[in-house]
Motif scaffolding. Structure first.
Motif, PDB file in Angstrom:
ATOM      1  N   GLU A   1       0.837  -1.201   0.000  1.00 24.89           N
ATOM      2  CA  GLU A   1       0.000   0.000   0.000  1.00 24.89           C
ATOM      3  C   GLU A   1       0.874   1.255   0.000  1.00 24.89           C
ATOM      4  O   GLU A   1       0.572   2.227  -0.707  1.00 24.89           O
ATOM      5  CB  GLU A   1      -0.922   0.017   1.212  1.00 24.89           C
ATOM      6  N   LEU A   2       1.945   1.215   0.784  1.00 27.20           N
ATOM      7  CA  LEU A   2       2.880   2.341   0.797  1.00 27.20           C
ATOM      8  C   LEU A   2       3.501   2.538  -0.576  1.00 27.20           C
ATOM      9  O   LEU A   2       3.627   3.663  -1.052  1.00 27.20           O
ATOM     10  CB  LEU A   2       3.980   2.125   1.836  1.00 27.20           C
ATOM     11  N   ARG A   3       3.896   1.435  -1.215  1.00 33.88           N
ATOM     12  CA  ARG A   3       4.498   1.517  -2.560  1.00 33.88           C
ATOM     13  C   ARG A   3       3.520   2.157  -3.544  1.00 33.88           C
ATOM     14  O   ARG A   3       3.905   2.959  -4.391  1.00 33.88           O
ATOM     15  CB  ARG A   3       4.894   0.126  -3.066  1.00 33.88           C
ATOM     16  N   LYS A   4       2.250   1.806  -3.446  1.00 33.10           N
ATOM     17  CA  LYS A   4       1.236   2.382  -4.342  1.00 33.10           C
ATOM     18  C   LYS A   4       0.996   3.858  -4.041  1.00 33.10           C
ATOM     19  O   LYS A   4       0.769   4.652  -4.951  1.00 33.10           O
ATOM     20  CB  LYS A   4      -0.072   1.605  -4.230  1.00 33.10           C
ATOM     21  N   ASN A   5       1.037   4.213  -2.759  1.00 34.29           N
ATOM     22  CA  ASN A   5       0.818   5.612  -2.367  1.00 34.29           C
ATOM     23  C   ASN A   5       1.990   6.520  -2.709  1.00 34.29           C
ATOM     24  O   ASN A   5       1.815   7.731  -2.864  1.00 34.29           O
ATOM     25  CB  ASN A   5       0.545   5.710  -0.859  1.00 34.29           C
ATOM     26  N   ILE A   6       3.191   5.932  -2.792  1.00 34.66           N
ATOM     27  CA  ILE A   6       4.402   6.703  -3.091  1.00 34.66           C
ATOM     28  C   ILE A   6       5.103   6.018  -4.277  1.00 34.66           C
ATOM     29  O   ILE A   6       6.164   5.416  -4.120  1.00 34.66           O
ATOM     30  CB  ILE A   6       5.349   6.774  -1.869  1.00 34.66           C
ATOM     31  N   PRO A   7       4.529   6.107  -5.472  1.00 33.22           N
ATOM     32  CA  PRO A   7       5.053   5.324  -6.603  1.00 33.22           C
ATOM     33  C   PRO A   7       6.442   5.732  -7.079  1.00 33.22           C
ATOM     34  O   PRO A   7       7.129   4.930  -7.707  1.00 33.22           O
ATOM     35  CB  PRO A   7       4.008   5.545  -7.706  1.00 33.22           C
ATOM     36  N   VAL A   8       6.894   6.925  -6.765  1.00 34.12           N
ATOM     37  CA  VAL A   8       8.198   7.376  -7.263  1.00 34.12           C
ATOM     38  C   VAL A   8       9.370   6.933  -6.389  1.00 34.12           C
ATOM     39  O   VAL A   8      10.517   7.076  -6.780  1.00 34.12           O
ATOM     40  CB  VAL A   8       8.240   8.918  -7.445  1.00 34.12           C
ATOM     41  N   ILE A   9       9.087   6.363  -5.218  1.00 29.50           N
ATOM     42  CA  ILE A   9      10.156   5.893  -4.349  1.00 29.50           C
ATOM     43  C   ILE A   9      10.566   4.478  -4.781  1.00 29.50           C
ATOM     44  O   ILE A   9       9.716   3.684  -5.172  1.00 29.50           O
ATOM     45  CB  ILE A   9       9.716   5.915  -2.864  1.00 29.50           C
ATOM     46  N   THR A  10      11.853   4.195  -4.736  1.00 29.19           N
ATOM     47  CA  THR A  10      12.302   2.850  -5.089  1.00 29.19           C
ATOM     48  C   THR A  10      12.047   1.911  -3.914  1.00 29.19           C
ATOM     49  O   THR A  10      11.953   2.343  -2.762  1.00 29.19           O
ATOM     50  CB  THR A  10      13.808   2.819  -5.431  1.00 29.19           C
ATOM     51  N   GLU A  11      11.949   0.620  -4.212  1.00 27.23           N
ATOM     52  CA  GLU A  11      11.720  -0.369  -3.154  1.00 27.23           C
ATOM     53  C   GLU A  11      12.846  -0.350  -2.134  1.00 27.23           C
ATOM     54  O   GLU A  11      12.613  -0.438  -0.932  1.00 27.23           O
ATOM     55  CB  GLU A  11      11.571  -1.767  -3.751  1.00 27.23           C
ATOM     56  N   ARG A  12      14.058  -0.232  -2.616  1.00 24.52           N
ATOM     57  CA  ARG A  12      15.225  -0.225  -1.720  1.00 24.52           C
ATOM     58  C   ARG A  12      15.169   0.969  -0.769  1.00 24.52           C
ATOM     59  O   ARG A  12      15.384   0.837   0.437  1.00 24.52           O
ATOM     60  CB  ARG A  12      16.514  -0.187  -2.541  1.00 24.52           C
ATOM     61  N   THR A  13      14.872   2.139  -1.313  1.00 26.57           N
ATOM     62  CA  THR A  13      14.805   3.343  -0.490  1.00 26.57           C
ATOM     63  C   THR A  13      13.680   3.237   0.532  1.00 26.57           C
ATOM     64  O   THR A  13      13.866   3.568   1.706  1.00 26.57           O
ATOM     65  CB  THR A  13      14.628   4.591  -1.365  1.00 26.57           C
TER      66      THR A  13
END
Length: 111
Positions: free
Chosen positions: A40-52
């Motif tokens: 859900e966080l990844r979807k809410n902040i799509p420009v952040i990389t998974e690693r970051t």
């Protein structure tokens, strides 16, 4: 002068920024006003990389701002993230930062 865990901070602002400073920490924290899963966080902040995202969440957890709960032991892991009581104290500050950003966006459209 403030001292926390053998680190020196010249003022309370620098101490605060050690917790929420950087490009992503405050963004992650504002999205965690409500408990969320990692995806859900990844979807809410799509420009952040998974690693970051992963590294920042680990730092926020180590600082006592975020609580990580693992619900299963077998893959795929189901992991929730939420603010701790200490982390929740940042909500008014984060909301004020968000409101200032909205005002700044309107102001810059006038230039």
């Amino acid at each position: 002068m403030y001292y926390i865990e053998n680190k020196k901070y010249p003022c309370s602002t620098s101490l605060t920024m050690s917790y929420i400073g950087g490009k992503w920490k405050s963004v992650i924290l504002i999205h965690l006003k409500e408990k969320k899963r990692y995806n859900e966080l990844r979807k809410n902040i799509p420009v952040i990389t998974e690693r970051t995202l992963s590294l920042q969440l680990k730092e926020l957890e180590a600082d006592g701002l975020v609580l990580r709960t693992v619900h299963t032991q077998k893959p795929p892991l189901k992991v929730d993230y939420e603010l701790t009581d200490f982390g929740k104290t940042l909500i008014p500050l984060l909301e004020a930062i968000s409101e200032w950003g909205k005002m700044a966006a309107k102001y810059n459209q006038k230039i």
